[in-house]
Design a protein around this motif. Structure first.
Motif, PDB file in Angstrom:
ATOM      1  N   LEU A 116      38.442  31.292  42.297  1.00 13.19           N
ATOM      2  CA  LEU A 116      38.292  32.089  40.829  1.00 13.19           C
ATOM      3  C   LEU A 116      37.999  33.310  40.729  1.00 13.19           C
ATOM      4  O   LEU A 116      37.631  33.936  41.643  1.00 13.19           O
ATOM      5  CB  LEU A 116      37.126  31.135  39.917  1.00 13.19           C
ATOM      6  CG  LEU A 116      37.508  29.635  39.922  1.00 13.19           C
ATOM      7  CD1 LEU A 116      36.179  28.969  39.037  1.00 13.19           C
ATOM      8  CD2 LEU A 116      38.455  29.224  39.280  1.00 13.19           C
ATOM      9  N   ILE A 117      38.483  34.030  39.474  1.00 14.26           N
ATOM     10  CA  ILE A 117      38.094  35.187  39.347  1.00 14.26           C
ATOM     11  C   ILE A 117      37.590  35.268  37.814  1.00 14.26           C
ATOM     12  O   ILE A 117      38.122  34.852  37.031  1.00 14.26           O
ATOM     13  CB  ILE A 117      38.859  36.403  39.597  1.00 14.26           C
ATOM     14  CG1 ILE A 117      40.213  36.125  38.875  1.00 14.26           C
ATOM     15  CG2 ILE A 117      39.103  36.559  41.305  1.00 14.26           C
ATOM     16  CD1 ILE A 117      41.206  37.294  38.814  1.00 14.26           C
ATOM     17  N   ASP A 118      36.724  36.179  37.316  1.00 11.12           N
ATOM     18  CA  ASP A 118      36.708  36.481  36.029  1.00 11.12           C
ATOM     19  C   ASP A 118      36.261  37.973  35.577  1.00 11.12           C
ATOM     20  O   ASP A 118      35.816  38.299  34.558  1.00 11.12           O
ATOM     21  CB  ASP A 118      35.289  35.651  35.457  1.00 11.12           C
ATOM     22  CG  ASP A 118      33.840  36.166  35.979  1.00 11.12           C
ATOM     23  OD1 ASP A 118      33.933  37.050  36.776  1.00 11.12           O
ATOM     24  OD2 ASP A 118      32.859  35.348  35.655  1.00 11.12           O
ATOM     25  N   ASN A 119      36.606  38.768  36.369  1.00  8.06           N
ATOM     26  CA  ASN A 119      36.319  40.278  36.232  1.00  8.06           C
ATOM     27  C   ASN A 119      37.386  41.134  37.313  1.00  8.06           C
ATOM     28  O   ASN A 119      37.733  40.653  38.272  1.00  8.06           O
ATOM     29  CB  ASN A 119      34.957  40.476  36.590  1.00  8.06           C
ATOM     30  CG  ASN A 119      34.661  40.327  37.756  1.00  8.06           C
ATOM     31  OD1 ASN A 119      34.710  41.548  38.801  1.00  8.06           O
ATOM     32  ND2 ASN A 119      34.008  39.341  38.556  1.00  8.06           N
ATOM     33  N   GLU A 120      37.491  42.248  36.801  1.00  8.60           N
ATOM     34  CA  GLU A 120      38.567  43.338  37.627  1.00  8.60           C
ATOM     35  C   GLU A 120      37.743  43.792  38.965  1.00  8.60           C
ATOM     36  O   GLU A 120      38.417  43.834  39.882  1.00  8.60           O
ATOM     37  CB  GLU A 120      38.626  44.642  37.040  1.00  8.60           C
ATOM     38  CG  GLU A 120      39.485  44.398  35.537  1.00  8.60           C
ATOM     39  CD  GLU A 120      41.116  44.602  35.788  1.00  8.60           C
ATOM     40  OE1 GLU A 120      41.332  44.984  37.156  1.00  8.60           O
ATOM     41  OE2 GLU A 120      41.453  44.524  34.770  1.00  8.60           O
ATOM     42  N   TYR A 121      36.324  43.824  38.996  1.00  9.07           N
ATOM     43  CA  TYR A 121      35.913  44.164  40.354  1.00  9.07           C
ATOM     44  C   TYR A 121      36.141  43.088  41.210  1.00  9.07           C
ATOM     45  O   TYR A 121      36.621  43.500  42.520  1.00  9.07           O
ATOM     46  CB  TYR A 121      34.435  44.271  40.059  1.00  9.07           C
ATOM     47  CG  TYR A 121      33.734  44.658  41.563  1.00  9.07           C
ATOM     48  CD1 TYR A 121      33.557  46.183  41.746  1.00  9.07           C
ATOM     49  CD2 TYR A 121      33.112  43.626  42.036  1.00  9.07           C
ATOM     50  CE1 TYR A 121      32.894  46.459  42.891  1.00  9.07           C
ATOM     51  CE2 TYR A 121      32.468  44.054  43.531  1.00  9.07           C
ATOM     52  CZ  TYR A 121      32.131  45.339  43.770  1.00  9.07           C
ATOM     53  OH  TYR A 121      31.832  45.631  45.084  1.00  9.07           O
ATOM     54  N   SER A 122      35.937  41.954  40.924  1.00  5.76           N
ATOM     55  CA  SER A 122      36.084  40.702  42.063  1.00  5.76           C
ATOM     56  C   SER A 122      37.650  40.802  42.431  1.00  5.76           C
ATOM     57  O   SER A 122      38.051  40.430  43.529  1.00  5.76           O
ATOM     58  CB  SER A 122      35.738  39.334  41.582  1.00  5.76           C
ATOM     59  OG  SER A 122      34.080  39.541  41.318  1.00  5.76           O
ATOM     60  N   LEU A 123      38.255  40.972  41.474  1.00  6.62           N
ATOM     61  CA  LEU A 123      39.848  40.586  41.606  1.00  6.62           C
ATOM     62  C   LEU A 123      40.470  41.968  42.685  1.00  6.62           C
ATOM     63  O   LEU A 123      41.212  41.345  43.530  1.00  6.62           O
ATOM     64  CB  LEU A 123      40.619  41.246  40.122  1.00  6.62           C
ATOM     65  CG  LEU A 123      42.181  41.560  40.442  1.00  6.62           C
ATOM     66  CD1 LEU A 123      42.658  40.211  40.677  1.00  6.62           C
ATOM     67  CD2 LEU A 123      42.763  41.879  38.927  1.00  6.62           C
ATOM     68  N   LYS A 124      39.766  43.142  42.440  1.00  7.27           N
ATOM     69  CA  LYS A 124      40.223  44.171  43.362  1.00  7.27           C
ATOM     70  C   LYS A 124      39.546  43.927  44.788  1.00  7.27           C
ATOM     71  O   LYS A 124      40.276  44.101  45.782  1.00  7.27           O
ATOM     72  CB  LYS A 124      39.904  45.540  42.909  1.00  7.27           C
ATOM     73  CG  LYS A 124      40.733  45.820  41.448  1.00  7.27           C
ATOM     74  CD  LYS A 124      40.515  47.353  41.073  1.00  7.27           C
ATOM     75  CE  LYS A 124      41.343  47.671  39.971  1.00  7.27           C
ATOM     76  NZ  LYS A 124      42.756  47.551  40.191  1.00  7.27           N
ATOM     77  N   ASN A 144      35.001  31.131  30.184  1.00 10.55           N
ATOM     78  CA  ASN A 144      33.813  30.827  29.635  1.00 10.55           C
ATOM     79  C   ASN A 144      34.182  30.122  28.241  1.00 10.55           C
ATOM     80  O   ASN A 144      34.395  30.799  27.382  1.00 10.55           O
ATOM     81  CB  ASN A 144      32.777  32.031  29.503  1.00 10.55           C
ATOM     82  CG  ASN A 144      31.541  31.500  28.965  1.00 10.55           C
ATOM     83  OD1 ASN A 144      31.419  30.339  28.914  1.00 10.55           O
ATOM     84  ND2 ASN A 144      30.917  32.546  28.683  1.00 10.55           N
ATOM     85  N   VAL A 145      34.155  28.716  28.417  1.00 10.95           N
ATOM     86  CA  VAL A 145      34.277  28.033  27.324  1.00 10.95           C
ATOM     87  C   VAL A 145      32.956  27.303  26.504  1.00 10.95           C
ATOM     88  O   VAL A 145      33.043  26.363  26.080  1.00 10.95           O
ATOM     89  CB  VAL A 145      35.278  26.791  27.445  1.00 10.95           C
ATOM     90  CG1 VAL A 145      36.803  27.504  27.832  1.00 10.95           C
ATOM     91  CG2 VAL A 145      34.992  25.904  28.618  1.00 10.95           C
ATOM     92  N   GLY A 146      32.078  27.858  26.904  1.00 10.87           N
ATOM     93  CA  GLY A 146      30.838  27.423  26.411  1.00 10.87           C
ATOM     94  C   GLY A 146      29.473  27.029  27.343  1.00 10.87           C
ATOM     95  O   GLY A 146      28.464  26.853  27.073  1.00 10.87           O
ATOM     96  N   ILE A 152      35.250  34.093  31.795  1.00 13.32           N
ATOM     97  CA  ILE A 152      35.495  35.452  30.615  1.00 13.32           C
ATOM     98  C   ILE A 152      35.956  34.531  29.526  1.00 13.32           C
ATOM     99  O   ILE A 152      36.661  33.623  29.593  1.00 13.32           O
ATOM    100  CB  ILE A 152      36.555  36.416  31.367  1.00 13.32           C
ATOM    101  CG1 ILE A 152      36.749  37.371  30.169  1.00 13.32           C
ATOM    102  CG2 ILE A 152      37.906  35.630  31.716  1.00 13.32           C
ATOM    103  CD1 ILE A 152      37.649  38.363  30.724  1.00 13.32           C
ATOM    104  N   LEU A 153      35.675  35.064  28.245  1.00 10.66           N
ATOM    105  CA  LEU A 153      35.726  34.356  27.046  1.00 10.66           C
ATOM    106  C   LEU A 153      37.304  34.330  27.013  1.00 10.66           C
ATOM    107  O   LEU A 153      38.266  35.454  27.247  1.00 10.66           O
ATOM    108  CB  LEU A 153      35.241  35.196  25.968  1.00 10.66           C
ATOM    109  CG  LEU A 153      33.635  35.129  25.816  1.00 10.66           C
ATOM    110  CD1 LEU A 153      33.321  35.830  24.693  1.00 10.66           C
ATOM    111  CD2 LEU A 153      33.111  33.597  25.550  1.00 10.66           C
ATOM    112  N   PRO A 154      37.946  33.163  26.305  1.00 11.00           N
ATOM    113  CA  PRO A 154      39.324  33.208  26.335  1.00 11.00           C
ATOM    114  C   PRO A 154      39.873  33.898  25.221  1.00 11.00           C
ATOM    115  O   PRO A 154      40.547  33.390  24.015  1.00 11.00           O
ATOM    116  CB  PRO A 154      39.498  31.667  26.141  1.00 11.00           C
ATOM    117  CG  PRO A 154      38.345  31.100  25.465  1.00 11.00           C
ATOM    118  CD  PRO A 154      37.321  32.100  25.895  1.00 11.00           C
TER     119      PRO A 154
END
Length: 371
Positions: A116-124, A144-146, A152-154
């Motif tokens: 999983l990833i939820d941000n650009e920093y982790s992606l890179k 993040n669905v609750g 990350i919010l959809p």
């Protein structure tokens, strides 16, 4: 002659306590029930956090299930060792865990791993490590669905992140992941209505991606409480985990899912505390203790028992007058929450038709196996 209660063990005097016990015929029945609960078993991606064993993994593989989900590198390695075709590490690797994940991918080439990833920093960071290793890592954008834990919010930022992954070398975007562990209402209709809002948000995000010319994403959604909701739909991968062993908490809460409880914690009376109380050898280190004291374990052969106090190796039970229990008597307990209970044990005793038939190592309870 009365039929013997399912949990009784013929050679129980040979089994030290406290002990974790799995019942094979009940696990087999639960696997079959899971398969029958969905029209296409290729949509099943069960989570291994509940059982953490190679043996159950192999039984699921033999049943035709080829996709799995896990939360730790050790669980992922256990799946790789079992030659599972498709594994999602439902976690965002960070720091040294990125290097471990890359090593895992290279060590078990028969398994397709993703994370999983939820941000650009982790992606890179993941992309750079993959490029350096000469591989491509599959990733799912975590929504993040609750749950408000990760993801990350959809909304627009999720769309932008997904687009960034498609343009980044070293990674391949596979789809969207949405865990809704905050939905655990006993009323099925309430769970279904809450899940509908999640599905609507995912559908809108998917439509935006497709309009931009991006391939339609694979959707992995839910856990055990909302499994019946998503199982009825098309093209959504479902990730129940507790089904294999079940527990008293889910048995009470989700009556529409009538899986069999297939694990107990076995304990013995070690002291007659007073006229109405006994102490058993089932402390914090032997059964999950995150719930309030009275909601940690339910005793199948002492249904009136009420927990009075618990410490690391002891549990004091109120049984009332004339309870009849003596030193050395065995109690069979259903954990309220089986997943963290399993992680407290190094091995599980296997019982088939009331007889002890083996012992399995809870191999991925450790943080590290080899990698």
């Amino acid at each position: 002659m009365d039929k013997k209660d399912w949990y009784l063990i013929d050679q129980v005097d040979q089994l030290d306590s406290p002990a974790l016990v799995f019942y094979q015929e009940r696990m087999t029945a639960n696997i079959e029930k899971l398969k029958q609960s969905i029209h296409d078993i290729s949509r099943l991606r069960p989570h291994v956090k509940t059982h953490k064993t190679s043996e159950i993994t192999l039984q699921l593989l033999a049943a035709g299930i080829t996709k799995f989900k896990c939360a730790t590198i050790a669980e992922a390695e256990m799946l790789g060792m079992s030659k599972v075709p498709d594994v999602l590490l439902a976690y965002q690797p960070t720091g040294p865990k990125i290097d471990r994940f890359i090593q895992l991918i290279k060590t078990y080439p028969a398994t397709s791993f993703s994370c999983l990833i939820d941000n650009e920093y982790s992606l890179k960071a993941i992309a750079a490590a993959a490029l350096a290793a000469g591989i491509t890592v599959g990733v799912f954008v975590d929504l993040n669905v609750g749950m408000n834990r990760t993801g990350i919010l959809p909304e627009d930022k999720a769309l932008a992140l997904y687009e960034s992954v498609t343009a980044e070398k070293g990674v391949e975007v596979l789809g969207l992941h949405a865990y809704d562990g905050h939905i655990h209402d006993a009323d099925y209709m309430v769970r279904e209505n809450k899940a509908a809002g999640i599905l609507d948000a995912i559908s809108k995000l998917t439509a935006q991606l497709v309009r931009k010319g991006i391939a339609e994403p694979v959707i992995i959604a839910g856990g055990t409480p909302t499994f019946p909701v998503y199982a009825k739909l098309e093209d959504i991968e479902c990730s129940p985990g507790t089904f294999i062993l079940w527990d008293k908490g889910y048995q009470d809460a989700f009556q529409e899912q009538d899986y069999l409880t297939a694990a107990v914690v076995l304990t013995r009376v070690i002291s007659l505390t007073d006229a109405t109380k006994v102490t058993v050898d089932l402390g914090h280190k032997s059964v999950a203790a995150e719930n309030v004291l009275k909601r940690r374990v339910y005793f199948l052969n002492a249904t009136q028992a009420e927990a009075v106090s618990q410490s690391e190796e002891h549990l004091v039970l109120e049984l009332g007058p004339d309870h009849g229990f003596q030193i050395g008597d065995v109690l069979y307990g259903l954990p309220i929450h089986i997943c963290p209970t399993v992680a407290l044990y190094g091995q599980a005793t296997i019982v088939t038709n009331h007889k002890i038939t083996g012992e399995w190592k809870i191999i991925s309870r450790e943080r590290k196996i080899n990698i």
